[in-house]
Write a protein that holds these residues in place. Structure first.
Motif, PDB file in Angstrom:
ATOM      1  N   TRP A 180       2.438  -4.273  10.864  1.00 52.58           N
ATOM      2  CA  TRP A 180       1.886  -3.759   9.606  1.00 52.58           C
ATOM      3  C   TRP A 180       1.308  -4.912   8.801  1.00 52.58           C
ATOM      4  CZ3 TRP A 180       1.315   1.279   8.639  1.00 52.58           C
ATOM      5  CH2 TRP A 180       2.140   2.196   9.304  1.00 52.58           C
ATOM      6  N   ASP A 219      -1.240  -5.534   4.893  1.00 54.60           N
ATOM      7  CA  ASP A 219      -1.899  -4.923   3.747  1.00 54.60           C
ATOM      8  C   ASP A 219      -3.219  -5.627   3.457  1.00 54.60           C
ATOM      9  OD1 ASP A 219       0.410  -3.385   3.567  1.00 54.60           O
ATOM     10  OD2 ASP A 219       1.353  -4.780   2.159  1.00 54.60           O
ATOM     11  N   SER A 272      -2.639  -0.009   3.254  1.00 54.33           N
ATOM     12  CA  SER A 272      -1.773  -0.316   4.384  1.00 54.33           C
ATOM     13  C   SER A 272      -2.532  -0.134   5.693  1.00 54.33           C
ATOM     14  CB  SER A 272      -0.551   0.603   4.362  1.00 54.33           C
ATOM     15  OG  SER A 272       0.325   0.297   5.426  1.00 54.33           O
ATOM     16  N   SER A 275      -2.341  -1.159  10.228  1.00 59.36           N
ATOM     17  CA  SER A 275      -1.423  -1.546  11.297  1.00 59.36           C
ATOM     18  C   SER A 275      -2.141  -1.638  12.635  1.00 59.36           C
ATOM     19  CB  SER A 275      -0.271  -0.533  11.421  1.00 59.36           C
ATOM     20  OG  SER A 275      -0.701   0.672  12.029  1.00 59.36           O
ATOM     21  N   MET A 292      -2.094   2.579  -1.103  1.00 55.73           N
ATOM     22  CA  MET A 292      -0.700   2.493  -1.508  1.00 55.73           C
ATOM     23  C   MET A 292      -0.495   2.835  -2.980  1.00 55.73           C
ATOM     24  SD  MET A 292      -0.103  -1.047   0.592  1.00 55.73           S
ATOM     25  CE  MET A 292       1.647  -1.245   0.351  1.00 55.73           C
TER      26      MET A 292
END
Length: 270
Positions: A189, A191, A219, A221, A239
């Motif tokens: 993950w 950001d 976010s 990934s 987010m």
């Protein structure tokens, strides 16, 4: 102006009818970094003892010790901490918090977290794999809030043709907080907080507006297989929609909104 919005709507409608439409959800992961992270070191064994890890973590995070608070003395100074009577807080911390260290130590995935993170950064540096397609698995898919899943070939074709840096020469993608998921130890993950000023033409058709974009934190990934290839990229999941000027949208939809080329789709702001 209304004319500009109409032109943008016609332009976007055209692209939304074919595979190149997918490029409009990819902006939150475009990057032109040249430095490459270390390549994946395959086959590294990480079958650490769960009991040993649990014992180590128990000494630091899962003790049922009570919390403490500072006590002010009559003279105005601060005395030694006093015990907090709220033992339920310690119980909550001991029973409801994830034991990340133990979970990661018990993972049987053969690639270490630091290697996965380095591989993630390498893929970002290689234009999300567009400049080095062998970093992406044959069954790779792209997943975003509005567009996807997209297979590898469609993703590469769309992404390679969409030059966000041409429209935003000062683009800063602001990647941070890289970490491996203790529940899915083959997922990294991270950001992103995109900022940039629209001083160039976007996608070869939308004129520069001179407006600055301040995107909310999003976010993202990457998932990996045991060969170290990326099997999935997710981007654009906002987010906190109250941050920035993108109308709460992520990816390129938010960028278009911020520079005045927003358009309607389910869930879009007015």
């Amino acid at each position: 102006s209304d004319a500009s919005r109409d032109d943008a709507s016609h332009f976007l409608a055209h692209f939304l009818t074919n595979e190149l439409a997918t490029m409009f959800s990819l902006a939150s992961t475009v990057v032109s970094v040249r430095a490459a992270a270390p390549s994946v070191r395959l086959g590294r064994s990480r079958r650490a003892s769960f009991s040993r890890a649990s014992s180590r973590v128990a000494q630091t995070t899962n003790r049922r010790s009570v919390s403490s608070r500072a006590v002010t003395s009559p003279a105005g100074g601060v005395s030694a901490p006093a015990a907090d009577a709220n033992a339920d807080i310690a119980d909550f911390l001991a029973t409801q918090m994830v034991d990340e260290a133990a979970m990661l130590a018990a993972s049987t995935f053969p690639i270490a977290p630091e290697v996965l993170i380095a591989s993630t950064k390498r893929i970002l540096a290689k234009n999300n794999g567009a400049e080095e397609p062998n970093l992406l698995a044959s069954d790779f898919k792209f997943v975003a809030p509005v567009v996807g899943p997209l297979p590898k070939d469609d993703f590469l074709k769309a992404f390679a043709s969409f030059k966000l840096e041409d429209a935003f020469p000062d683009a800063f993608f602001g990647y941070y907080a890289f970490r491996v998921d203790p529940f899915e130890t083959n997922r990294v993950w991270f950001d992103a907080r995109f900022t940039g000023t629209n001083t160039g033409m976007l996608a070869g058709s939308l004129e520069a507006t001179g407006k600055k974009v301040e995107a909310p934190p999003q976010s993202c990934s990457m998932l990996f297989n045991k060969k170290g290839e990326c099997t999935q990229l997710t981007v654009g999941y906002v987010m906190d929609k109250t941050i920035g000027n993108t109308g709460g949208l992520g990816g390129v939809f938010g960028i278009l909104y911020a520079i005045g080329y927003g358009f309607s789709f389910p869930g879009a702001p007015p």
